[in-house]
Each structure stands twice: as C-alpha cells, then as structure tokens.
Write a protein that holds these residues in place. Structure first.
Motif, PDB file in Angstrom:
ATOM      1  N   VAL A   1       0.042   5.984   9.302  1.00  0.00           N
ATOM      2  CA  VAL A   1       1.136   6.555   8.513  1.00  0.00           C
ATOM      3  C   VAL A   1       2.460   5.991   9.027  1.00  0.00           C
ATOM      4  N   PRO A   2       3.271   5.401   8.155  1.00  0.00           N
ATOM      5  CA  PRO A   2       4.548   4.867   8.609  1.00  0.00           C
ATOM      6  C   PRO A   2       5.549   5.991   8.867  1.00  0.00           C
ATOM      7  N   ALA A   3       6.623   5.670   9.585  1.00  0.00           N
ATOM      8  CA  ALA A   3       7.651   6.661   9.870  1.00  0.00           C
ATOM      9  C   ALA A   3       8.240   7.193   8.567  1.00  0.00           C
ATOM     10  N   ILE A   4       8.448   8.507   8.496  1.00  0.00           N
ATOM     11  CA  ILE A   4       8.955   9.113   7.258  1.00  0.00           C
ATOM     12  C   ILE A   4      10.482   9.080   7.272  1.00  0.00           C
ATOM     13  N   THR A   5      11.051   8.457   6.223  1.00  0.00           N
ATOM     14  CA  THR A   5      12.506   8.442   6.121  1.00  0.00           C
ATOM     15  C   THR A   5      12.974   9.434   5.057  1.00  0.00           C
ATOM     16  N   SER A   6      12.281   9.516   3.977  1.00  0.00           N
ATOM     17  CA  SER A   6      12.574  10.553   2.986  1.00  0.00           C
ATOM     18  C   SER A   6      11.300  10.799   2.206  1.00  0.00           C
ATOM     19  N   ALA A   7      11.259  11.901   1.506  1.00  0.00           N
ATOM     20  CA  ALA A   7      10.041  12.242   0.759  1.00  0.00           C
ATOM     21  C   ALA A   7       9.692  11.148  -0.245  1.00  0.00           C
ATOM     22  N   THR A   8      10.704  10.594  -0.922  1.00  0.00           N
ATOM     23  CA  THR A   8      10.451   9.601  -1.957  1.00  0.00           C
ATOM     24  C   THR A   8       9.849   8.331  -1.363  1.00  0.00           C
ATOM     25  N   THR A   9      10.490   7.791  -0.338  1.00  0.00           N
ATOM     26  CA  THR A   9       9.982   6.535   0.213  1.00  0.00           C
ATOM     27  C   THR A   9       8.611   6.747   0.838  1.00  0.00           C
ATOM     28  N   TRP A  10       8.378   7.914   1.400  1.00  0.00           N
ATOM     29  CA  TRP A  10       7.071   8.156   1.994  1.00  0.00           C
ATOM     30  C   TRP A  10       5.994   8.109   0.919  1.00  0.00           C
ATOM     31  N   ALA A  11       6.295   8.802  -0.185  1.00  0.00           N
ATOM     32  CA  ALA A  11       5.315   8.820  -1.278  1.00  0.00           C
ATOM     33  C   ALA A  11       5.108   7.408  -1.814  1.00  0.00           C
ATOM     34  N   ALA A  12       6.198   6.693  -2.048  1.00  0.00           N
ATOM     35  CA  ALA A  12       6.084   5.342  -2.593  1.00  0.00           C
ATOM     36  C   ALA A  12       5.295   4.451  -1.654  1.00  0.00           C
ATOM     37  N   SER A  13       5.553   4.589  -0.351  1.00  0.00           N
ATOM     38  CA  SER A  13       4.873   3.705   0.585  1.00  0.00           C
ATOM     39  C   SER A  13       3.389   4.030   0.682  1.00  0.00           C
ATOM     40  N   HIS A  14       3.021   5.240   0.274  1.00  0.00           N
ATOM     41  CA  HIS A  14       1.608   5.586   0.336  1.00  0.00           C
ATOM     42  C   HIS A  14       0.846   5.315  -0.945  1.00  0.00           C
ATOM     43  N   ASP A  15       1.568   5.065  -2.023  1.00  0.00           N
ATOM     44  CA  ASP A  15       0.868   4.754  -3.259  1.00  0.00           C
ATOM     45  C   ASP A  15       0.085   3.461  -3.069  1.00  0.00           C
ATOM     46  N   PRO A  16      -1.108   3.420  -3.644  1.00  0.00           N
ATOM     47  CA  PRO A  16      -1.816   2.135  -3.599  1.00  0.00           C
ATOM     48  C   PRO A  16      -1.016   1.064  -4.342  1.00  0.00           C
ATOM     49  N   ASP A  17      -1.131  -0.168  -3.905  1.00  0.00           N
ATOM     50  CA  ASP A  17      -0.545  -1.276  -4.678  1.00  0.00           C
ATOM     51  C   ASP A  17      -1.314  -1.432  -5.988  1.00  0.00           C
ATOM     52  N   THR A  18      -2.634  -1.305  -5.875  1.00  0.00           N
ATOM     53  CA  THR A  18      -3.505  -1.485  -7.033  1.00  0.00           C
ATOM     54  C   THR A  18      -4.654  -0.476  -6.968  1.00  0.00           C
ATOM     55  N   VAL A  19      -5.026   0.049  -8.114  1.00  0.00           N
ATOM     56  CA  VAL A  19      -6.316   0.732  -8.193  1.00  0.00           C
ATOM     57  C   VAL A  19      -7.170   0.016  -9.233  1.00  0.00           C
ATOM     58  N   PHE A  20      -8.412  -0.169  -8.865  1.00  0.00           N
ATOM     59  CA  PHE A  20      -9.394  -0.783  -9.760  1.00  0.00           C
ATOM     60  C   PHE A  20     -10.305   0.343 -10.240  1.00  0.00           C
ATOM     61  N   ILE A  21     -10.453   0.463 -11.544  1.00  0.00           N
ATOM     62  CA  ILE A  21     -11.238   1.579 -12.085  1.00  0.00           C
ATOM     63  C   ILE A  21     -12.333   1.069 -13.030  1.00  0.00           C
ATOM     64  N   ASN A  22     -13.211   1.996 -13.386  1.00  0.00           N
ATOM     65  CA  ASN A  22     -14.210   1.733 -14.432  1.00  0.00           C
ATOM     66  C   ASN A  22     -15.162   0.577 -14.068  1.00  0.00           C
ATOM     67  N   GLY A  23     -15.611   0.575 -12.823  1.00  0.00           N
ATOM     68  CA  GLY A  23     -16.576  -0.445 -12.403  1.00  0.00           C
ATOM     69  C   GLY A  23     -17.902   0.177 -12.016  1.00  0.00           C
ATOM     70  N   LYS A  24     -18.909  -0.671 -11.894  1.00  0.00           N
ATOM     71  CA  LYS A  24     -20.163  -0.249 -11.254  1.00  0.00           C
ATOM     72  C   LYS A  24     -20.148  -0.933  -9.901  1.00  0.00           C
ATOM     73  N   ILE A  25     -19.652  -0.223  -8.899  1.00  0.00           N
ATOM     74  CA  ILE A  25     -19.365  -0.870  -7.623  1.00  0.00           C
ATOM     75  C   ILE A  25     -20.500  -0.661  -6.635  1.00  0.00           C
ATOM     76  N   THR A  26     -21.063  -1.770  -6.190  1.00  0.00           N
ATOM     77  CA  THR A  26     -22.076  -1.748  -5.135  1.00  0.00           C
ATOM     78  C   THR A  26     -21.344  -2.024  -3.831  1.00  0.00           C
ATOM     79  N   THR A  27     -21.273  -1.033  -2.952  1.00  0.00           N
ATOM     80  CA  THR A  27     -20.439  -1.222  -1.748  1.00  0.00           C
ATOM     81  C   THR A  27     -21.172  -1.976  -0.646  1.00  0.00           C
ATOM     82  N   LEU A  28     -22.504  -1.885  -0.610  1.00  0.00           N
ATOM     83  CA  LEU A  28     -23.312  -2.435   0.488  1.00  0.00           C
ATOM     84  C   LEU A  28     -22.911  -1.872   1.847  1.00  0.00           C
ATOM     85  N   ASP A  29     -22.386  -0.647   1.857  1.00  0.00           N
ATOM     86  CA  ASP A  29     -22.165   0.026   3.145  1.00  0.00           C
ATOM     87  C   ASP A  29     -23.524   0.527   3.659  1.00  0.00           C
ATOM     88  N   ALA A  30     -23.526   1.115   4.861  1.00  0.00           N
ATOM     89  CA  ALA A  30     -24.796   1.478   5.486  1.00  0.00           C
ATOM     90  C   ALA A  30     -25.575   2.488   4.643  1.00  0.00           C
TER      91      ALA A  30
END
Ligand SMILES: [Zn+2]
Length: 589
Positions: free
Chosen positions: A33-62
């Motif tokens: 978590v980065p240092a919080i400067t204001s509520a707005t920037t904190w929220a913006a900095s935590h938003d994903p850059d991209t979300v990929f949706i509607n896939g059939k995702i095979t993760t190959l995790d354990a």
C-alpha cells in the motif's frame, strides 16, 4: 551453427546487480500500500490499470482454479475472480478489456531457444532446407546462385536440416567437392542442424583444418579419410565457424523484430541461449532500449565444450539500469555431446551409419569431458545460476546426470540444474530413476515435443529400433514427477518449429512423422499446457513470477482462438493466438 568468438574474456565489464533482489523489491512495491496523501489519490492509485472480464481463464495454479476476470496494476495481477467481483474494483481510470468468452491461459514460456541464430537464418543464410529443397542438386543450385552475387572470400552459410541426408532424394548431403564447384571463390559451410556441417576446401583452409588435423580450436572436430585428408565433414563447430552478426542485426533482435515472431505464437517469455561474444550488445540494448514485448532470461555459452567458461560469471549480468522484469541473466550452457539426428549424440551403441559422413562404428561425439561438465555445473551453482547440459545420446545423459548428482548430493542448499533434450532420442529406465531422485533437489529437464513430428522417422533410420523406441516418453517423465519444460529449440535445428500448438497436438495425440508413436506416452491437455507454462517457469527458477495466473505474478496471458479443452484433439494443431498479453498490455492481436 552460430558464433565464432569464445569471448568470455574481454567482455564489457558492466557493474552488476542482483536481479533477484531488484525483482523482489519491485514485486513488493507492486503489492504494498503506498503512502496515503488524500482519499482521492489513494483510491485512484489502488484502481486497477486494467480489468479483463468475460474469459474462461485457466490459471494453472496449484489448485487448478479457474476464473472469468483478472485485475492488473503495473503489469502485475492484483486480483482474480468472477466478473462481478472484479468489476467492483473498476475505478475512473480503469480500462476494461472483454475476453469475449474465449479461453485464456498463462503466457507461454519457451524454455529453450536461440533467438539470435533465428535472426541469422532469416537474413544471412542460404536456405536449403527440406522439404522446399528436396535434393542435393537443388541445394547446390541455391548455393551457386548465392555465390554468384557474393564477393569473393566472403563466408557463405547454408541452412540444411538435421537428418536431411535421410530426407534428400539422394540420401546424402552435398560433399566437399560439390561445394567447391558451386562456390569456388568463397568459404562455404553447410550446416546439417547445429551439430554436423560440411565445409568446402576454402572454408577448411580458413578454419585451419589441413591434412592430419581432426580437432578445431573451439571444440569442433573434422572427419579425416584413410589418408588423413579432411573429408569436409565437421561436427560441433558452432563455436569455430565465424558467423558474426552486425550490431544493427543484434539491436533488431533484442528490441523489435524477433520478439514479434515469438509473441504471435503466444510466447511472453523465452530462455534465450546466447553466445558470450554477442552478450555485450544484448547488455547494451537491455540498458538503453525501451522495454521489449518479450521477457528474456539469458543463458550464456562460450565455446561448445565450455572449456573457457569463466569461474566468475558476474560479467554476464545485465547492467545497472536494465529492467529486471524483462532481462535477466539466468544460467550457462554446455554441450556434452552432439545430436542423435545427425548421429553425433554420444551413445553406448553404434549408429546405423552413413559411409560418406560417419566414421566406422560411429557412436557419436563426446564434446565435453566429465571434468569440464562437472566444472560448469559447479560454477553455475556457486553463483546461484542454473547450468544447462545438452545431453542427446544415452552415454552423454549418464555423464550429465553424474555431474549433477555430484553437485546435488554434496550440496545442502537447493540448486537448479538442467538437462536439455532429456530422453528425446532415447531413455533408459535407470536414467529416469536417477532423474526422479534428483528432481526434489533441483533437477529440471527440457524437452522439444515438436520433434515428434520431425525426428521419429530419422531416429529409426539412425539407431537400432530397440533404442529408438525409447525416445519421447513424456508420460513416464511426468509420472516420475519430472515436470518437463518445453522448448522450441528455434533455431537449433529447424526454422519452422516455433508453433507450440503443433507441439501440444503431438504430445496429446502422439502423432509423429512415423504415424502414431507409443500412444501410451500421451499427455493430457493440461499437462501439455503445463510444459509450456508453469513447468517451464520452474525450469528457469522464475515460477514466483511466471507460468501461472496468480496474484503478484506478471499479467502475461494468451487468448486462444478456440477452446483447447473443448475442441477435438486433432484440432489442437490448428489453434492460433487471438491475442498475446504481456505486462497487462496486448502486444499481439
Ligand atoms: Zn538448442
């Protein structure tokens, strides 16, 4: 056929850093978590850059989890789940990408390839490969045409195909005299794969091969006739023959051209086996060019017998200023022997020979003696790098296993060492057992499944059937827990073997160039995918960052043209890549 200079000495001595430390701190930065400067920037900095949706995702995790959506920030996966969960993370600046219901798998990792040689073959080689060139005469015509437009004295390199003397109509390779006539004013080397070549008289002279001389400077050998005269046949001369790339070609290789080739087949990472002489250019490009669209883990070789491998590998590290997410020096490579497809793999039993190229009773070539194999493995382990031992023949395989046993049974810490082309041409039960015991201590194996479609027929022509039928036993390897890592070996032997889907098809269906071969050795679709993803990542020591789709790992993915789990096995070979995603960005579509 590659590089002449065994230039581990005089390498540019960039000051080095530890990529691991850097990578760890970057990973931490990405999920802390980065240092919080204001509520707005904190929220913006935590938003994903991209979300990929509607896939059939095979993760190959354990746990073999599946998902439909992935959130990505700064190139890393921050969350996986269903569409509803991931959509909740969307902020004002988040981009939404629709997978349109397609199957998505982790980005492919090519665990053994030669990108630089690929550049040579695209630009600077006479192409005399089967099946486009079906006869010796057709090959000679191409060489002659090339010679006619080449200035006198300039080297001419010809790409032939391994085992092609079985494939050419005449069942042989062009010989020294024919090459002399086709190109009287140029030194010519015709490469039958990496491990066997035919040279004309001028090339022999320039390589210092004269009457009675059978050993070349950097590990290669010359075949002599009964009178001691060199026949023109050379083996394992990849370090002796001067194929020097221009700086511009090298720049292109590392910054633009070559990575597109891998991206279009779904590759997001490669283990790039690189001659030490070419490394300074790569280090320079890594430091100065913009980030590539392919992650390079570099394995360095010096001469084919590694005799000049330096004790101190720090000169091979990527320089300060390099982005460690994209360039990393991972290991070193040695050729223990030649290769079975041109009958130079080092064997217990004699090959079925070809009189014009093979010595009588030929059992292949030992390129690196045991003490030097041991040394390579030790040097790598000491510096927390992996060693790669090319072991084609069964006798070479035992020597490679011996070197790794010496290291792993004396060393308390876990260390990573690899055997290349493990069990491709043949495998003894005792070797599988030795490997099984070494796996928990850090042994990894690399295999080339595409060769099922190219080399099974040649194996039966080159070796006794009882030996040839023990090759490609993927089921046994997996059942022994070996987690084979797949590689294209582009362009160790072939130019056209980059397609991972034909390799998966062969692994699953066991179709080969000799019909269905040992069907009981078939693997599942999930296993075929694992060879190119998570097992490949483990084989280069990078499974914390790559190989499966999990929080904290790189957002490297492939969207497939069709669902590999649903289509008939026969259709797997026809799959293509709908898009390749590296670091959360679409780099091929
Ligand atoms: Zn190779």
């Amino acid at each position: 056929m590659t590089q002449m200079k065994c230039a581990c000495h005089g390498l540019v001595n960039f000051s080095s850093h530890s990529p691991n430390t850097l990578r760890r701190s970057l990973l931490k930065a990405a999920i802390t978590v980065p240092a919080i400067t204001s509520a707005t920037t904190w929220a913006a900095s935590h938003d994903p850059d991209t979300v990929f949706i509607n896939g059939k995702i095979t993760t190959l995790d354990a746990a073999h989890s599946t998902a439909t959506a992935i959130a990505v920030k700064q190139g890393r996966i921050t969350q996986l789940g269903d569409d509803a969960t991931i959509r909740k993370l969307v902020g004002p600046n988040t981009r939404i990408v629709d997978f349109k219901g397609k199957r998505v798998v982790p980005g492919f990792i090519d665990a053994h390839c030669h990108p630089m040689e690929t550049i040579y073959m695209q630009n600077d080689w006479v192409d005399a490969r089967y099946p486009e060139v079906p006869t010796v005469n057709a090959a000679l015509e191409r060489i002659q045409a090339w010679a006619n437009k080449t200035e006198a004295g300039k080297w001419i390199f010809v790409a032939c195909v391994s085992a092609s003397q079985n494939k050419f109509l005449e069942k042989r390779l062009p010989n020294r005299g024919e090459l002399d006539r086709a190109a009287p004013n140029n030194p010519v080397v015709l490469a039958n794969g990496t491990h066997m070549a035919v040279a004309n008289s001028m090339a022999l002279k320039m390589l210092g091969v004269t009457k009675g001389i059978s050993k070349l400077k950097h590990g290669g050998s010359a075949l002599l006739d009964a009178t001691g005269e060199p026949t023109g046949v050379l083996t394992d001369v990849q370090a002796d023959v001067p194929t020097t790339p221009t700086v511009e070609e090298m720049r292109d290789y590392y910054s633009t051209g070559i990575q597109k080739l891998w991206n279009q087949y779904g590759f997001t990472s490669v283990l790039a086996i690189t001659p030490s002489a070419a490394l300074p250019v790569m280090q320079h490009v890594a430091q100065h060019a913009k980030p590539p669209t392919l992650r390079y883990t570099v394995s360095v070789w010096t001469s084919s017998n590694a005799h000049d491998m330096p004790e101190d590998l720090s000169g091979f590290e990527m320089p300060i200023g390099t982005n460690p997410d994209f360039y990393r020096f991972g290991g070193i490579k040695d050729w223990v022997d030649g290769e079975n497809d041109c009958r130079t793999g080092y064997m217990y039993e004699a090959y079925i020979g070809h009189a014009e190229t093979d010595p009588p009773g030929n059992k292949g070539t030992l390129v690196t003696p045991q003490t030097d194999i041991d040394r390579v493995v030790r040097i790598a382990a000491k510096q927390k790098k992996f060693s790669m031992l090319h072991c084609s023949g069964d006798r070479a395989m035992d020597m490679g296993l011996t070197a790794i046993e010496k290291l792993m049974y004396s060393n308390k810490g876990n260390t990573l060492a690899r055997i290349e082309h493990f069990g491709m041409f043949q495998m003894k039960a005792s070797q599988l057992e030795r490997a099984r015991k070494l796996k928990p201590r850090g042994l990894h194996i690399s295999i080339q499944p595409t060769w099922l479609l190219e080399l099974v027929k040649a194996d039966f022509e080159n070796m006794p059937a009882a030996v040839a039928k023990t090759g490609f036993q993927f089921r046994k390897m997996i059942d022994a827990g070996l987690e084979p890592a797949a590689g294209t070996d582009m362009t160790g032997i072939y130019m056209g073997n980059i397609n991972p889907f034909t390799a998966m098809y062969a692994s699953v269906t066991r179709n080969s160039d000799r019909g269905v071969f040992q069907p009981e050795q078939a693997v599942s679709v999930t296993e075929a995918l694992s060879m190119w993803t998570i097992w490949a990542a483990r084989s280069i020591g990078e499974s914390k960052l790559k190989g499966s789709l999990e929080i904290g790992k790189y957002a490297d993915m492939v969207v497939l043209s069709d669902d590999i789990f649903v289509i008939s096995q026969d259709k797997i070979k026809d799959l293509t890549v709908a898009s390749t995603i590296v670091n959360g960005e679409v780099v091929y579509s």
